[in-house]
Scaffold this active site. Structure first.
Site, PDB file in Angstrom:
ATOM      1  N   LYS A 209      32.999  34.454  54.631  1.00 17.03           N
ATOM      2  CA  LYS A 209      33.180  33.011  54.440  1.00 17.03           C
ATOM      3  C   LYS A 209      31.875  32.252  54.699  1.00 17.03           C
ATOM      4  O   LYS A 209      31.568  31.283  54.010  1.00 17.03           O
ATOM      5  CB  LYS A 209      34.261  32.466  55.391  1.00 17.03           C
ATOM      6  CG  LYS A 209      35.670  32.823  54.946  1.00 17.03           C
ATOM      7  CD  LYS A 209      36.154  31.933  53.809  1.00 17.03           C
ATOM      8  CE  LYS A 209      37.591  32.163  53.514  1.00 17.03           C
ATOM      9  NZ  LYS A 209      38.037  32.367  52.207  1.00 17.03           N
TER      10      LYS A 209
ATOM     11  N   LYS B  96      39.341  43.424  44.243  1.00 14.69           N
ATOM     12  CA  LYS B  96      40.809  43.344  44.265  1.00 14.69           C
ATOM     13  C   LYS B  96      41.307  42.073  43.559  1.00 14.69           C
ATOM     14  O   LYS B  96      40.590  41.076  43.488  1.00 14.69           O
ATOM     15  CB  LYS B  96      41.324  43.402  45.706  1.00 14.69           C
ATOM     16  CG  LYS B  96      40.937  42.202  46.548  1.00 14.69           C
ATOM     17  CD  LYS B  96      41.787  42.110  47.810  1.00 14.69           C
ATOM     18  CE  LYS B  96      41.808  40.688  48.335  1.00 14.69           C
ATOM     19  NZ  LYS B  96      42.910  40.293  49.117  1.00 14.69           N
TER      20      LYS B  96
ATOM     21  N   LYS C   5      43.900  35.433  44.790  1.00  9.40           N
ATOM     22  CA  LYS C   5      44.499  34.200  44.274  1.00  9.40           C
ATOM     23  C   LYS C   5      43.559  33.366  43.411  1.00  9.40           C
ATOM     24  O   LYS C   5      43.952  32.832  42.407  1.00  9.40           O
ATOM     25  CB  LYS C   5      45.025  33.352  45.429  1.00  9.40           C
ATOM     26  CG  LYS C   5      46.242  33.953  46.088  1.00  9.40           C
ATOM     27  CD  LYS C   5      47.043  32.883  46.808  1.00  9.40           C
ATOM     28  CE  LYS C   5      47.951  33.492  47.860  1.00  9.40           C
ATOM     29  NZ  LYS C   5      47.239  33.689  49.150  1.00  9.40           N
TER      30      LYS C   5
END
Ligand code: ADP
Ligand code: TRP
Length: 333
Positions: free
Chosen positions: A113, A196, A199
């Protein structure tokens, strides 16, 4: 009967996809008859990335609707919003006193992040694993069905639990373990072969539970393939393996066996396989999408489900906070 306690959460950060379904929700559904289950929408965790206030409610309600449409029964489990359980922030505060800056800075998801949003490295991001530990420990859960990406967070939850137990001299919190049905946790890759499914990244290579039939067909037909194997029984590249995994999860065993045989004999036609997979996927997603859309039209029903879920969950969270306060010495009256 004393059932094992299970907790898991999904962040309200966007549309749910096949990774969420096969990595998490499918396991929730399998556990709902045999365990004491607490499943929630992690709306506080979503705040770490500063979402638009107008988007919060529709996102939370959609996650609830999509979970129920996937087979979760709110009569059998406690299904609630994290922000409705006021005991969670209290336990989060208590656990923050036992969490150290150095260990939090080392967490790989935090480092990611920091790289991805250097302009917003807030303290909530740093203490994300502490809040997640509070979500789990508030019900003194022993099992947590999550995908592989969450294993490090679970290890931290165990550390905080045992630190609390050592400090206050009792086995108050059990040490929660990642739960999986088979040996391996399922990981669904993005259809373009890059990482992967998730969202918000690679929208065109992610199949959402809300995608319509034609969108599903188009996305699958565009999935990454290659020239095919050069020799019999060759190892599969990961993006091909991913297509076979999706076929296995949605098609009949005969269909999967037929294409596996063709691969092993070097006469596979990926175009045919993708057409088949597209139809099986359409058949699989359609009832979930339709049911979720119908549920979302009835906001009152979703509100009632969330309220009832929070009430159900409060019995155990209130008992945990009362016990923790006593152990800490907040015991004045
Ligand atoms: P996302 O990463 O898409 O934002 P969340 O972080 O809210 O999703 O994860 C919710 C649950 O879905 C977690 O248990 C997570 O491990 C699982 N999950 C997410 N993406 C995948 C994937 N591609 N394959 C398998 N499981 C996944
Ligand atoms: N961190 C999890 C994720 O990104 C979501 C989550 C929050 C969670 N609290 C939890 C999962 C407690 C399991 C238990 O997927």
């Amino acid at each position: 009967m004393n059932r094992e306690v299970v907790v898991s959460g999904i962040r309200s950060t966007g549309y749910l996809h096949l990774g969420n379904y096969f990595g998490a929700i499918q396991n929730y559904v399998k556990m709902q008859d045999t365990h004491e289950c607490y499943f929630f929408v992690a709306d506080y965790h979503a705040l770490t990335t500063h979402p638009d206030p107008k988007e919060l409610k529709p996102n939370v309600f959609r996650v609830v609707a999509e979970n129920i449409a996937s087979g979760l029964d709110p009569e059998k489990v406690a299904l609630y919003a994290q922000s409705d359980l006021i005991e969670i922030p209290e336990l989060y505060l208590m656990l923050n006193m036992l969490a150290y800056k150095g260990e939090l800075e080392k967490v790989p998801t935090f480092k990611d992040k920091v790289r991805m949003q250097p302009e917003n490295v807030n303290a909530g991001l740093l203490t994300y694993p502490v809040l997640m530990a509070a979500d789990i420990l508030i019900h003194r859960a022993v099992k947590v069905p999550v995908g592989k990406d969450q294993e490090q967070h679970l290890e931290m939850a165990r550390n905080f639990a045992s630190r609390f137990n050592t400090r206050y001299g009792v086995d108050f919190f059990p040490e929660p373990q990642v739960f999986r049905f088979n040996q391996d946790t399922v990981k669904i890759m993005s259809l373009d072969g890059n990482g992967k499914m998730s969202k918000s990244e690679n929208v065109s290579a992610t199949i959402y539970l809300s995608d319509d039939d034609d969108t599903i067909r188009k996305k699958i037909m565009k999935a990454k393939t290659d020239q095919g194997p050069a020799e019999p029984n060759a190892a599969m590249p990961d993006y091909i393996q991913n297509l076979f995994l999706l076929l296995q999860l949605t098609a009949t065993p005969e269909v999967t066996a037929q294409f596996t045989g063709a691969y092993n004999n070097c006469n596979i036609r990926y175009g045919d396989m993708k057409k088949q997979l597209a139809e099986d996927m359409v058949t699989f997603v359609r009832p979930i999408r339709e049911r979720a859309a119908e549920l979302q039209r009835d906001e009152d029903a979703i509100r009632k489900i969330l309220k009832a879920g929070a009430e159900k969950a409060r019995a155990s969270s209130a008992a945990t906070i009362a016990g923790a306060r006593k152990l800490i010495g907040i015991n004045y009256y």
